[in-house]
Write a protein that holds these residues in place. Sequence first.
Motif, PDB file in Angstrom:
ATOM      1  N   GLY A 101       0.813  -1.213   0.000  1.00 32.95           N
ATOM      2  CA  GLY A 101       0.000   0.000   0.000  1.00 32.95           C
ATOM      3  C   GLY A 101       0.847   1.264   0.000  1.00 32.95           C
ATOM      4  O   GLY A 101       0.599   2.198  -0.765  1.00 32.95           O
ATOM      5  N   ASP A 102       1.872   1.300   0.851  1.00 35.99           N
ATOM      6  CA  ASP A 102       2.762   2.466   0.899  1.00 35.99           C
ATOM      7  C   ASP A 102       3.501   2.650  -0.413  1.00 35.99           C
ATOM      8  O   ASP A 102       3.685   3.779  -0.879  1.00 35.99           O
ATOM      9  CB  ASP A 102       3.786   2.317   2.037  1.00 35.99           C
ATOM     10  CG  ASP A 102       3.164   2.491   3.411  1.00 35.99           C
ATOM     11  OD1 ASP A 102       2.100   3.151   3.520  1.00 35.99           O
ATOM     12  OD2 ASP A 102       3.732   1.954   4.383  1.00 35.99           O
ATOM     13  N   ILE A 103       3.935   1.558  -1.011  1.00 31.73           N
ATOM     14  CA  ILE A 103       4.659   1.650  -2.277  1.00 31.73           C
ATOM     15  C   ILE A 103       3.738   2.179  -3.380  1.00 31.73           C
ATOM     16  O   ILE A 103       4.149   3.027  -4.169  1.00 31.73           O
ATOM     17  CB  ILE A 103       5.294   0.286  -2.639  1.00 31.73           C
ATOM     18  CG1 ILE A 103       6.448   0.024  -1.666  1.00 31.73           C
ATOM     19  CG2 ILE A 103       5.767   0.251  -4.081  1.00 31.73           C
ATOM     20  CD1 ILE A 103       7.025  -1.356  -1.707  1.00 31.73           C
ATOM     21  N   ILE A 104       2.501   1.718  -3.406  1.00 25.75           N
ATOM     22  CA  ILE A 104       1.552   2.227  -4.403  1.00 25.75           C
ATOM     23  C   ILE A 104       1.300   3.720  -4.184  1.00 25.75           C
ATOM     24  O   ILE A 104       1.319   4.510  -5.133  1.00 25.75           O
ATOM     25  CB  ILE A 104       0.234   1.426  -4.365  1.00 25.75           C
ATOM     26  CG1 ILE A 104       0.467   0.007  -4.894  1.00 25.75           C
ATOM     27  CG2 ILE A 104      -0.864   2.128  -5.165  1.00 25.75           C
ATOM     28  CD1 ILE A 104      -0.690  -0.951  -4.661  1.00 25.75           C
ATOM     29  N   MET A 105       1.101   4.116  -2.925  1.00 35.75           N
ATOM     30  CA  MET A 105       0.824   5.536  -2.634  1.00 35.75           C
ATOM     31  C   MET A 105       2.018   6.434  -2.974  1.00 35.75           C
ATOM     32  O   MET A 105       1.842   7.579  -3.346  1.00 35.75           O
ATOM     33  CB  MET A 105       0.422   5.717  -1.172  1.00 35.75           C
ATOM     34  CG  MET A 105      -0.962   5.183  -0.882  1.00 35.75           C
ATOM     35  SD  MET A 105      -1.626   5.643   0.741  1.00 35.75           S
ATOM     36  CE  MET A 105      -0.327   5.184   1.852  1.00 35.75           C
ATOM     37  N   ASN A 106       3.229   5.911  -2.850  1.00 38.33           N
ATOM     38  CA  ASN A 106       4.437   6.705  -3.106  1.00 38.33           C
ATOM     39  C   ASN A 106       5.119   6.342  -4.417  1.00 38.33           C
ATOM     40  O   ASN A 106       6.277   6.692  -4.630  1.00 38.33           O
ATOM     41  CB  ASN A 106       5.423   6.516  -1.938  1.00 38.33           C
ATOM     42  CG  ASN A 106       4.846   7.034  -0.646  1.00 38.33           C
ATOM     43  OD1 ASN A 106       4.514   8.200  -0.537  1.00 38.33           O
ATOM     44  ND2 ASN A 106       4.691   6.151   0.326  1.00 38.33           N
ATOM     45  N   TYR A 107       4.405   5.669  -5.296  1.00 45.28           N
ATOM     46  CA  TYR A 107       4.980   5.145  -6.537  1.00 45.28           C
ATOM     47  C   TYR A 107       5.692   6.222  -7.360  1.00 45.28           C
ATOM     48  O   TYR A 107       6.835   6.035  -7.774  1.00 45.28           O
ATOM     49  CB  TYR A 107       3.887   4.472  -7.374  1.00 45.28           C
ATOM     50  CG  TYR A 107       4.376   3.923  -8.693  1.00 45.28           C
ATOM     51  CD1 TYR A 107       5.028   2.694  -8.749  1.00 45.28           C
ATOM     52  CD2 TYR A 107       4.190   4.625  -9.878  1.00 45.28           C
ATOM     53  CE1 TYR A 107       5.480   2.174  -9.945  1.00 45.28           C
ATOM     54  CE2 TYR A 107       4.642   4.116 -11.082  1.00 45.28           C
ATOM     55  CZ  TYR A 107       5.289   2.897 -11.111  1.00 45.28           C
ATOM     56  OH  TYR A 107       5.753   2.398 -12.311  1.00 45.28           O
ATOM     57  N   ASP A 108       5.027   7.352  -7.575  1.00 45.41           N
ATOM     58  CA  ASP A 108       5.627   8.393  -8.422  1.00 45.41           C
ATOM     59  C   ASP A 108       6.949   8.900  -7.850  1.00 45.41           C
ATOM     60  O   ASP A 108       7.906   9.135  -8.591  1.00 45.41           O
ATOM     61  CB  ASP A 108       4.650   9.551  -8.635  1.00 45.41           C
ATOM     62  CG  ASP A 108       3.444   9.133  -9.469  1.00 45.41           C
ATOM     63  OD1 ASP A 108       3.571   8.195 -10.291  1.00 45.41           O
ATOM     64  OD2 ASP A 108       2.366   9.732  -9.298  1.00 45.41           O
ATOM     65  N   GLN A 109       7.019   9.070  -6.522  1.00 50.48           N
ATOM     66  CA  GLN A 109       8.259   9.527  -5.891  1.00 50.48           C
ATOM     67  C   GLN A 109       9.337   8.447  -5.981  1.00 50.48           C
ATOM     68  O   GLN A 109      10.515   8.755  -6.188  1.00 50.48           O
ATOM     69  CB  GLN A 109       8.021   9.887  -4.419  1.00 50.48           C
ATOM     70  CG  GLN A 109       7.142  11.096  -4.206  1.00 50.48           C
ATOM     71  CD  GLN A 109       5.642  10.809  -4.330  1.00 50.48           C
ATOM     72  OE1 GLN A 109       5.207   9.657  -4.245  1.00 50.48           O
ATOM     73  NE2 GLN A 109       4.854  11.842  -4.544  1.00 50.48           N
ATOM     74  N   ILE A 110       8.938   7.189  -5.826  1.00 44.92           N
ATOM     75  CA  ILE A 110       9.910   6.083  -5.886  1.00 44.92           C
ATOM     76  C   ILE A 110      10.550   6.005  -7.267  1.00 44.92           C
ATOM     77  O   ILE A 110      11.771   5.912  -7.392  1.00 44.92           O
ATOM     78  CB  ILE A 110       9.243   4.735  -5.509  1.00 44.92           C
ATOM     79  CG1 ILE A 110       8.838   4.746  -4.030  1.00 44.92           C
ATOM     80  CG2 ILE A 110      10.181   3.568  -5.818  1.00 44.92           C
ATOM     81  CD1 ILE A 110       7.929   3.596  -3.625  1.00 44.92           C
ATOM     82  N   ILE A 111       9.718   6.058  -8.316  1.00 44.97           N
ATOM     83  CA  ILE A 111      10.299   5.905  -9.663  1.00 44.97           C
ATOM     84  C   ILE A 111      11.035   7.151 -10.128  1.00 44.97           C
ATOM     85  O   ILE A 111      11.856   7.069 -11.035  1.00 44.97           O
ATOM     86  CB  ILE A 111       9.256   5.482 -10.721  1.00 44.97           C
ATOM     87  CG1 ILE A 111       8.201   6.559 -10.947  1.00 44.97           C
ATOM     88  CG2 ILE A 111       8.653   4.138 -10.379  1.00 44.97           C
ATOM     89  CD1 ILE A 111       7.386   6.339 -12.191  1.00 44.97           C
ATOM     90  N   ALA A 112      10.767   8.296  -9.495  1.00 48.14           N
ATOM     91  CA  ALA A 112      11.454   9.525  -9.903  1.00 48.14           C
ATOM     92  C   ALA A 112      12.969   9.390  -9.758  1.00 48.14           C
ATOM     93  O   ALA A 112      13.723   9.987 -10.527  1.00 48.14           O
ATOM     94  CB  ALA A 112      10.951  10.718  -9.095  1.00 48.14           C
ATOM     95  N   GLY A 113      13.419   8.583  -8.807  1.00 53.09           N
ATOM     96  CA  GLY A 113      14.850   8.458  -8.573  1.00 53.09           C
ATOM     97  C   GLY A 113      15.484   7.210  -9.147  1.00 53.09           C
ATOM     98  O   GLY A 113      16.601   6.877  -8.780  1.00 53.09           O
ATOM     99  N   MET A 114      14.794   6.531 -10.019  1.00 51.84           N
ATOM    100  CA  MET A 114      15.364   5.303 -10.569  1.00 51.84           C
ATOM    101  C   MET A 114      15.186   5.223 -12.068  1.00 51.84           C
ATOM    102  O   MET A 114      14.567   6.089 -12.665  1.00 51.84           O
ATOM    103  CB  MET A 114      14.735   4.084  -9.887  1.00 51.84           C
ATOM    104  CG  MET A 114      13.246   3.993 -10.007  1.00 51.84           C
ATOM    105  SD  MET A 114      12.493   2.675  -9.012  1.00 51.84           S
ATOM    106  CE  MET A 114      13.147   1.220  -9.755  1.00 51.84           C
ATOM    107  N   GLY A 115      15.733   4.179 -12.706  1.00 50.73           N
ATOM    108  CA  GLY A 115      15.587   3.986 -14.143  1.00 50.73           C
ATOM    109  C   GLY A 115      14.142   3.705 -14.493  1.00 50.73           C
ATOM    110  O   GLY A 115      13.406   3.105 -13.726  1.00 50.73           O
TER     111      GLY A 115
END
Length: 167
Positions: A128-142
Amino acid sequence: MIFVTVGTHEQPFNRLVQKVDDLKKNGIIQEDVIIQTGFSTYKPQYCQWSKLIPYQQMVKNVEDARIVITHGGPASFIMPLQIGKTPIVVPRQHQFNEHVNDHQVEFARNVAKRMGTIIPVEDIETLGDIIMNYDQIIAGMGHGMKSNNKKFNEELEHIVEKLSINQ
């Protein structure tokens, strides 16, 4: 839209299917969800679902999805990478009777470590946390698999320029 696929392995993956359904039910997931449930025995009540989906529809679902969540089968998460998506990968685990061993866990760990193009989730309670923060998580990765077209074109251009100068 969120698209979830558990592949076609004959063991159920109820842990993932039910967790996504619960996240939708509890309002953690606000958008529409489509789940390919495979041989899971849990039937989602809050998400659209089908046991199996034809390949072309799978591709369309991946293209249309904001987030793609897959099991740890390579074919299931390589296709989203090829389309330019960064998938959340929830590997099937032997301890939950989802597969015959933990090869999906090991493979997802290695891809995440070496390539940095997937978001592995071994603890389903963090989904759930990963889904809610998905955009921020992928912003820093490939973002998906890198194309070599740009590099190839630059190198070809360099070769052509050298040939032109030498004539």
